[in-house]
Write an enzyme that holds these catalytic residues in place. Structure first.
Site, PDB file in Angstrom:
ATOM      1  CB  CYS A 111      -0.895  -0.005   1.245  1.00 21.44           C
ATOM      2  SG  CYS A 111      -2.038   1.387   1.302  1.00 21.44           S
ATOM      3  CD  GLU A 155      -7.083   1.485  -4.296  1.00 18.20           C
ATOM      4  OE1 GLU A 155      -6.081   0.792  -4.527  1.00 18.20           O
ATOM      5  OE2 GLU A 155      -7.052   2.408  -3.466  1.00 18.20           O
ATOM      6  CG  HIS A 158      -7.293   2.704   1.048  1.00 16.57           C
ATOM      7  ND1 HIS A 158      -6.509   2.806   2.179  1.00 16.57           N
ATOM      8  CD2 HIS A 158      -6.507   2.152   0.101  1.00 16.57           C
ATOM      9  CE1 HIS A 158      -5.309   2.326   1.931  1.00 16.57           C
ATOM     10  NE2 HIS A 158      -5.276   1.916   0.683  1.00 16.57           N
TER      11      HIS A 158
HETATM   12  O1  LIG Z   1      -4.615   2.097  -2.141  1.00 14.81           O
HETATM   13  C1  LIG Z   1      -3.733   2.057  -3.224  1.00 14.81           C
HETATM   14  N1  LIG Z   1      -2.513   1.472  -2.876  1.00 14.81           N
HETATM   15  O2  LIG Z   1      -2.042   1.750  -1.684  1.00 14.81           O
HETATM   16  C2  LIG Z   1      -1.601   1.149  -3.977  1.00 14.81           C
HETATM   17  C3  LIG Z   1      -1.498  -0.327  -4.186  1.00 14.81           C
HETATM   18  C4  LIG Z   1      -2.840  -0.945  -4.426  1.00 14.81           C
HETATM   19  C5  LIG Z   1      -2.871  -2.447  -4.472  1.00 14.81           C
HETATM   20  C6  LIG Z   1      -3.983  -3.041  -4.992  1.00 14.81           C
HETATM   21  C7  LIG Z   1      -4.078  -4.411  -5.066  1.00 14.81           C
HETATM   22  C8  LIG Z   1      -3.046  -5.212  -4.611  1.00 14.81           C
HETATM   23  C9  LIG Z   1      -1.917  -4.634  -4.088  1.00 14.81           C
HETATM   24  C10 LIG Z   1      -1.822  -3.236  -4.019  1.00 14.81           C
HETATM   25 NI    NI Z   2      -3.622   1.156  -0.442  1.00 15.81          NI
END
Ligand SMILES: OCN(O)CCCc1ccccc1
Ligand code: NI
Length: 184
Positions: A111, A155, A158
Site C-alpha cells: 500500500c 481501494e 480505504h
Molecule cells: O490504495 C492504493 N494502494 O495503496 C496502492 C497499491 C494498491 C494495491 C492493490 C491491489 C493489490 C496490491 C496493491
Molecule cells: Ni492502499
C-alpha cells in the site's frame, strides 16, 4: 500533480475514517481530485516520470490517502497479456454481488500508505459486480475478476478505513483461505 509527500501514511487518522459519499454535480475541486488520483497512477507507471518525481508505482489510489475523506478512488491497470486493461474513476462505489470463491495475491499486497512490507495472504472475492458513478454522475456497473477485482476491493477498503493488513492474521499470515484460488 500528486507527489509522495501528499500521500498520508499508516498512523494518520484519515486512513481509519469511513469516507463520506459525495453528491452530484461534483464541485470543481472534487473533479480535479478525481483526475489527480488517476493522473498519479499513470505517472507512477511511466518509468521516466516515476523516476523524475520519486513516485512509488501504484494501480489504485483512494481520496483518503491524500487526506480527503470522500468516497472517490481511481484504478489504472495497464493491459497484461491477454487480460483486460482497466482505467476508471469510481465515485460512491459499491460491490453489489460477489463470488463465494475467494482469491489472493500469492505475493501479498502492499500500500502506498504503508512504508513497510507486511507479509501474508489477503483474502479477496475472486469475482465481483460493482456499481459506481463517473465524474459526470453517470452510474455504471462492471464485472471484475483477477487483479482488477483485487485492486477494487483494496481501494474500497480505504473508503471504509480498512488497511490490507487488517485482513492478515499475524499469527498465521499464510494460513489457507478456504474456497480460494491464488491469482498469478
Ligand atoms: O490504495 C492504493 N494502494 O495503496 C496502492 C497499491 C494498491 C494495491 C492493490 C491491489 C493489490 C496490491 C496493491
Ligand atoms: Ni492502499
Amino acid at each position: 500533480m500528486i507527489l509522495m509527500k501528499d500521500i498520508v501514511r499508516e498512523g494518520h487518522p484519515m486512513l481509519r475514517k469511513v469516507a463520506e459519499e459525495v453528491t452530484f454535480p461534483l464541485s470543481t475541486e472534487e473533479k480535479q481530485l478525481a483526475h489527480d488520483l488517476l493522473e498519479y497512477l499513470k505517472n507512477s507507471q511511466n518509468d521516466e516520470v516515476c523516476l523524475q518525481y520519486g513516485l512509488r508505482p501504484g494501480i489504485g489510489l483512494a481520496a483518503p490517502q491524500v487526506a480527503v475523506s470522500k468516497r472517490i478512488f481511481a484504478l489504472h491497470i495497464d493491459e497484461e497479456e491477454g487480460k483486460e486493461p482497466l482505467s476508471l474513476i469510481a465515485i460512491n462505489p459499491k460491490i453489489i454481488s460477489h463470488s463465494v470463491e475467494k482469491t489472493y495475491l500469492s505475493s501479498g499486497e502492499g500500500c502506498l500508505s504503508v512504508d513497510r512490507d507486511v507479509d501474508g495472504y489477503v483474502p479477496r472475492y475472486a469475482r465481483i459486480t460493482i456499481k459506481a458513478f463517473d465524474e459526470d454522475g453517470n452510474e455504471y456497473k462492471k464485472r471484475l475478476k483477477g487483479l482488477p477485482a483485487i485492486a477494487f476491493q483494496h481501494e474500497l477498503d480505504h473508503l471504509n478505513g480498512i488497511m490490507f493488513f487488517d485482513h492478515i492474521d499475524p499469527k498465521a499470515p499464510y494460513k489457507e483461505i478456504p474456497n480460494s484460488t491464488p491469482y498469478d
